[in-house]
Enzyme design. Structure first.
Site, PDB file in Angstrom:
ATOM      1  N   SER A 299      11.394  10.433   7.363  1.00  0.00           N
ATOM      2  CA  SER A 299      10.195  11.270   7.443  1.00  0.00           C
ATOM      3  C   SER A 299      10.601  12.684   7.825  1.00  0.00           C
ATOM      4  CB  SER A 299       9.232  10.718   8.498  1.00  0.00           C
ATOM      5  OG  SER A 299       8.208  11.647   8.800  1.00  0.00           O
TER       6      SER A 299
ATOM      7  N   ARG B  16       0.842  -1.204   0.000  1.00  0.00           N
ATOM      8  CA  ARG B  16       0.000   0.000   0.000  1.00  0.00           C
ATOM      9  C   ARG B  16       0.876   1.253   0.000  1.00  0.00           C
ATOM     10  NH1 ARG B  16      -3.784  -0.195   5.061  1.00  0.00           N
ATOM     11  NH2 ARG B  16      -1.820  -0.797   6.051  1.00  0.00           N
TER      12      ARG B  16
ATOM     13  N   ASN C  98      10.803   0.438   3.431  1.00  0.00           N
ATOM     14  CA  ASN C  98       9.646   1.315   3.523  1.00  0.00           C
ATOM     15  C   ASN C  98       8.712   0.975   4.682  1.00  0.00           C
ATOM     16  OD1 ASN C  98       7.370   3.106   2.316  1.00  0.00           O
ATOM     17  ND2 ASN C  98       6.463   1.057   2.390  1.00  0.00           N
TER      18      ASN C  98
ATOM     19  N   TYR D 246       7.724   7.852  16.875  1.00  0.00           N
ATOM     20  CA  TYR D 246       7.903   7.852  15.419  1.00  0.00           C
ATOM     21  C   TYR D 246       9.081   8.737  15.011  1.00  0.00           C
ATOM     22  CZ  TYR D 246       6.607   8.161  10.470  1.00  0.00           C
ATOM     23  OH  TYR D 246       6.601   8.115   9.095  1.00  0.00           O
TER      24      TYR D 246
END
Length: 248
Positions: A143, A16, A91, A156
């Site tokens: 990120s 996804r 990923n 995170y």
């Protein structure tokens, strides 16, 4: 013939979002593609079918990056199917957002184990066949959170900042073997994972993005595929931000 013609590419978390875009673009560039997924069999089957419909070989592997034995089995399956691994795209990742003072230790551990631990496990496993080949490309997904603090993302952000440091260290270690290691740091991208964050932030977050819009998965995947190609042979240890100017 594409930029990755004949090469074997492994994408973790490839069923996804950004991962799927990486799988599809790698296939479009002529690569033989394998990807891992953890639990969503329907999404994995849909991705596999979409790639195979274009006439490209595609292998879906159920594997949890936190489980070393599953990682080893997945990498071995790719080597057996394709005889080599030329590109690894790390990923796979999760979010479990909560304010730091209220965060459960299990949520801290799960995010670090999946995002950082999974990247380590897959990188270490593919390094062996790549070193024997004396060539390889490893691209890690970081990120914008790694360098831009956000409420509720202590776990995170820590995992992604660590991935960037890991990227630089691996780049130094593996360069003599002909292997480049780089990272791509997306901003807010329209994926299932970011839906809640985008919904909560609303129009306010768009005002902080220079381009005034969210990114699309394929816009990140194009940069990943550039780093995997021969156009990036002299780039290693770098973090490329694909955030629409969020950091500005």
């Amino acid at each position: 013939m594409g930029r990755l013609a004949g090469r074997a590419v492994l994408v973790t978390g490839g069923s996804r979002g950004i991962g799927r875009s990486c799988v599809e673009l790698a296939a479009a560039e002529g690569a033989r593609v394998a990807f891992t997924y953890r639990a969503n069999t329907a999404a994995a089957e849909a991705t596999t079918a979409a790639v195979r419909a274009t006439g490209v070989e595609c292998l879906a592997l159920q594997a949890d990056g936190t489980d070393r034995s599953q990682v080893q089995a997945a990498v071995q399956a790719v080597v057996e199917a394709f005889d080599r691994i030329d590109v690894l795209i790390n990923n796979a990742g999760i979010i479990r957002d909560q304010l730091m003072v209220a965060m459960e230790p299990d949520d801290w551990d799960a995010v670090l184990a999946t995002n950082l631990g999974g990247t380590f496990h897959f990188t270490q496993e593919v390094a062996q066949p790549m070193m024997l080949q004396k060539a390889g490309r490893i691209i890690n997904l970081s990120s914008a959170a790694a360098t831009q603090g956000g409420r509720g993302q202590a776990n995170y952000a820590a995992s992604k900042a660590a991935i960037e440091a890991f990227t630089r260290a691996c780049a130094v270690e593996l360069a003599p073997k002909g292997i480049t290691v780089n990272a791509v740091a997306p901003g807010l991208i329209e994926t299932d994972m970011s839906r809640e964050v985008r919904s909560l932030a609303g129009d306010r977050i768009r005002e902080e993005i220079a381009l005034r819009r969210f990114g699309m998965p394929e816009e990140v995947a194009r940069v990943v595929l550039f780093l995997a190609s021969d156009e990036a042979t002299y780039i290693t240890g770098q973090v490329i931000h694909v955030d629409g100017g969020l950091r500005l």
